[in-house]
Scaffold this motif. Structure first.
Motif, PDB file in Angstrom:
ATOM      1  N   UNK A  83       5.040   4.750  -4.677  1.00  0.00           N
ATOM      2  CA  UNK A  83       4.094   3.384  -5.080  1.00  0.00           C
ATOM      3  C   UNK A  83       4.423   2.562  -3.967  1.00  0.00           C
ATOM      4  N   UNK A  84       3.518   1.846  -3.310  1.00  0.00           N
ATOM      5  CA  UNK A  84       3.698   0.643  -2.330  1.00  0.00           C
ATOM      6  C   UNK A  84       2.902  -0.587  -2.599  1.00  0.00           C
ATOM      7  N   UNK A  85       3.721  -1.669  -2.427  1.00  0.00           N
ATOM      8  CA  UNK A  85       3.171  -2.898  -2.509  1.00  0.00           C
ATOM      9  C   UNK A  85       3.516  -3.548  -1.054  1.00  0.00           C
ATOM     10  N   UNK A  86       2.527  -4.315  -0.711  1.00  0.00           N
ATOM     11  CA  UNK A  86       2.533  -5.194   0.620  1.00  0.00           C
ATOM     12  C   UNK A  86       1.645  -6.079   0.958  1.00  0.00           C
TER      13      UNK A  86
ATOM     14  N   UNK B 277      -3.402  -2.827   6.072  1.00  0.00           N
ATOM     15  CA  UNK B 277      -3.750  -2.561   7.230  1.00  0.00           C
ATOM     16  C   UNK B 277      -2.315  -2.319   8.229  1.00  0.00           C
ATOM     17  N   UNK B 278      -1.100  -2.775   7.616  1.00  0.00           N
ATOM     18  CA  UNK B 278       0.269  -2.713   7.947  1.00  0.00           C
ATOM     19  C   UNK B 278       0.339  -1.023   7.973  1.00  0.00           C
ATOM     20  N   UNK B 279      -0.005  -0.695   6.886  1.00  0.00           N
ATOM     21  CA  UNK B 279       0.278   0.716   6.500  1.00  0.00           C
ATOM     22  C   UNK B 279      -0.466   1.637   7.167  1.00  0.00           C
TER      23      UNK B 279
ATOM     24  N   UNK C 244      -1.969   7.678   1.321  1.00  0.00           N
ATOM     25  CA  UNK C 244      -1.003   6.767   0.652  1.00  0.00           C
ATOM     26  C   UNK C 244      -1.790   6.617  -0.568  1.00  0.00           C
ATOM     27  N   UNK C 245      -1.656   7.209  -1.873  1.00  0.00           N
ATOM     28  CA  UNK C 245      -2.474   7.019  -2.893  1.00  0.00           C
ATOM     29  C   UNK C 245      -2.350   5.856  -3.715  1.00  0.00           C
ATOM     30  N   UNK C 246      -1.183   5.274  -3.788  1.00  0.00           N
ATOM     31  CA  UNK C 246      -0.727   4.234  -4.564  1.00  0.00           C
ATOM     32  C   UNK C 246      -0.197   3.127  -4.033  1.00  0.00           C
ATOM     33  N   UNK C 247      -1.176   2.117  -3.433  1.00  0.00           N
ATOM     34  CA  UNK C 247      -1.025   1.222  -2.788  1.00  0.00           C
ATOM     35  C   UNK C 247      -1.666  -0.314  -3.447  1.00  0.00           C
ATOM     36  N   UNK C 248      -0.912  -1.292  -3.594  1.00  0.00           N
ATOM     37  CA  UNK C 248      -1.406  -2.535  -4.021  1.00  0.00           C
ATOM     38  C   UNK C 248      -0.920  -3.509  -3.067  1.00  0.00           C
ATOM     39  N   UNK C 249      -1.883  -4.495  -2.635  1.00  0.00           N
ATOM     40  CA  UNK C 249      -2.006  -5.295  -1.597  1.00  0.00           C
ATOM     41  C   UNK C 249      -2.113  -6.855  -2.378  1.00  0.00           C
ATOM     42  N   UNK C 250      -1.793  -7.866  -1.487  1.00  0.00           N
ATOM     43  CA  UNK C 250      -1.903  -9.151  -1.662  1.00  0.00           C
ATOM     44  C   UNK C 250      -2.412 -10.137  -0.446  1.00  0.00           C
TER      45      UNK C 250
ATOM     46  N   UNK D  23       8.349   1.433  -3.359  1.00  0.00           N
ATOM     47  CA  UNK D  23       8.695   0.581  -1.976  1.00  0.00           C
ATOM     48  C   UNK D  23       8.001  -0.639  -2.150  1.00  0.00           C
ATOM     49  N   UNK D  24       8.786  -1.743  -2.327  1.00  0.00           N
ATOM     50  CA  UNK D  24       8.261  -3.005  -2.737  1.00  0.00           C
ATOM     51  C   UNK D  24       8.540  -4.101  -1.436  1.00  0.00           C
ATOM     52  N   UNK D  25       7.731  -5.121  -1.212  1.00  0.00           N
ATOM     53  CA  UNK D  25       7.978  -6.086  -0.255  1.00  0.00           C
ATOM     54  C   UNK D  25       8.479  -7.443  -0.795  1.00  0.00           C
TER      55      UNK D  25
END
Length: 428
Positions: free
Chosen positions: A104-107, A111-113, A126-132, A166-168
């Motif tokens: 799971x990724x937040x960023x 577009x960066x990924x 990448x199935x599990x992405x949360x953006x802000x 993986x978190x930002x």
């Protein structure tokens, strides 16, 4: 010696402080926070102790921006980039051998990924992405919910849909660790940390140079005791211009602090009370003569403004702002660049709008932007912004760089990026 405050999490400070010794001519002071909510108190202290602030990333900078706008202090932040994503994914793959759909990724933006996956030829999704992505919009106040991102990663892990997070966001990483969820914070490379410090030292010098400029406040036909009272409040001195106007000489840092904190208007109140119309001109310059000339020019504009009184400001770049405190606007009194004039004719767009577009790109570090972001900056409708963008696309001044999915699950929005020609104009 200039003091540069470095603002970030304990983990970030531990990494970047290793390179403080590379800059012996600067005093580098660390300001550590655990959650973004602690930033207000931290920044209130830092602006009094430092000449410049460097933030660990866009999140703390976003939270501090409104407070920073009240002070003539310079600031910058380490930009999020594709290199951080690439290094982090490489580390996860090498040390844990997880597939992309197990993470799971937040960023700040997908577009960066997507950029990393496209450039490396990775077809895995990448199935599990949360953006802000809204974090880049400094005109809107919005709080980043740490709990929301912790829940995003935790729920996926507990449901066994993922095996790693993986978190930002430092505060999210800390909570995931407390919960025992395998996770890591996005890797910030050594070159990125060093470049951030290098940029901060350069900008600190430029900001110090600006703040030490001469500031002249020009009055016309006012009583001496009133002007002296105003000068005393600024701990400044009173003199006369070559044309006979009364001048109060101070420095830019003092005047900007009063303007940003909305105190200058109050100091001028007593001077205005005895007159139906009292106009004031403020000038910034590298010499007394330059500041005086700019103040007199600003006064001329103030006197032409209908109404009870007006205050105008002309800076060292010949940019006129006013009337201060009342629906102020900004204009450039410089002769226009011939290239801008040529573009204006080709695009059938005003030189002023072209200059504002260039400024918009510079303010946003030339990152990809949407039509809505441009519309917000110009205070126009999205349709009008799209027409403006189309003209720039037709002349190859802009290029389509990708798409982003809005939060309301509507149609994807195109993202645009400055072409080589438009980037070149920003450096002239």
């Amino acid at each position: 010696m200039l003091t540069i405050g470095v603002v970030g999490s304990q983990q970030f400070i531990a990494e970047i402080s290793k390179y403080y010794g590379y800059y012996p001519t600067y005093k580098l002071v660390s300001y550590t926070y655990a959650t973004p909510r602690e930033l207000n108190e931290l920044i209130e202290r830092a602006v009094k102790e430092c000449n410049f602030l460097l933030f660990s990333g866009i999140i703390p900078y976003h939270y501090a921006k409104r407070l920073l706008d009240r002070y003539p202090i310079g600031s910058s932040y380490l930009s999020f980039n594709e290199n951080m994503v690439a290094l982090s994914l490489l580390s996860i793959h090498y040390h844990h051998s997880f597939k992309l759909d197990e993470v799971s990724i937040d960023l700040p933006g997908k577009r960066f990924l997507e950029g990393v996956l496209n450039e490396t030829g990775i077809t895995e999704n990448a199935s599990h992405v949360k953006e802000y992505p809204w974090i880049y919009n400094f005109q809107k106040e919005r709080e980043l919910s740490i709990d929301e991102f912790v829940e995003f990663h935790s729920a996926l892990y507990q449901q066994k849909k993922t095996a790693f997070a993986l978190t930002s966001i430092h505060a999210v990483y800390d909570q995931l660790q407390e919960k025992g969820i395998p996770s890591m914070f996005m890797i910030q490379s050594v070159p990125t940390l060093k470049e951030g410090l290098e940029k901060a030292t350069t900008l600190a010098e430029l900001n110090q140079s600006k703040n030490s400029q001469v500031a002249a406040v020009c009055f016309k036909d006012n009583k001496n005791d009133q002007v002296n009272q105003f000068a005393k409040a600024l701990q400044a001195k009173v003199t006369s211009s070559d044309s006979g106007q009364q001048l109060v000489l101070s420095n830019r840092g003092v005047l900007q602090t009063l303007i940003l904190n909305q105190k200058l208007d109050g100091l001028l109140t007593d001077i205005r009370n005895d007159f139906e119309k009292t106009s004031v001109g403020i000038g910034f310059g590298y010499t007394v003569k330059e500041a005086e000339s700019h103040a007199v020019t600003a006064l001329d504009f103030a006197e032409k403004k209908p109404g009870e009184y007006a205050v105008y400001l002309l800076d060292e770049e010949k940019k006129l702002t006013g009337p201060l405190f009342h629906n102020e606007e900004r204009y450039s009194l410089k002769n226009e660049d011939p290239v801008v004039k040529k573009l204006s004719a080709e695009l059938k767009m005003s030189s002023k709008n072209i200059s504002r577009i260039i400024n918009f790109l510079q303010v946003n570090d030339f990152r990809p932007f949407s039509a809505q972001e441009l519309a917000d900056y110009f205070s126009i409708s999205r349709r009008s912004a799209e027409r403006m963008i189309k003209k720039l696309l037709d002349q190859e001044l802009l290029q389509v760089s990708g798409e982003e999915q809005p939060y309301d699950q509507g149609r994807p929005r195109s993202l645009y990026q400055a072409g080589t020609k438009l980037r070149g104009l920003s450096n002239t």
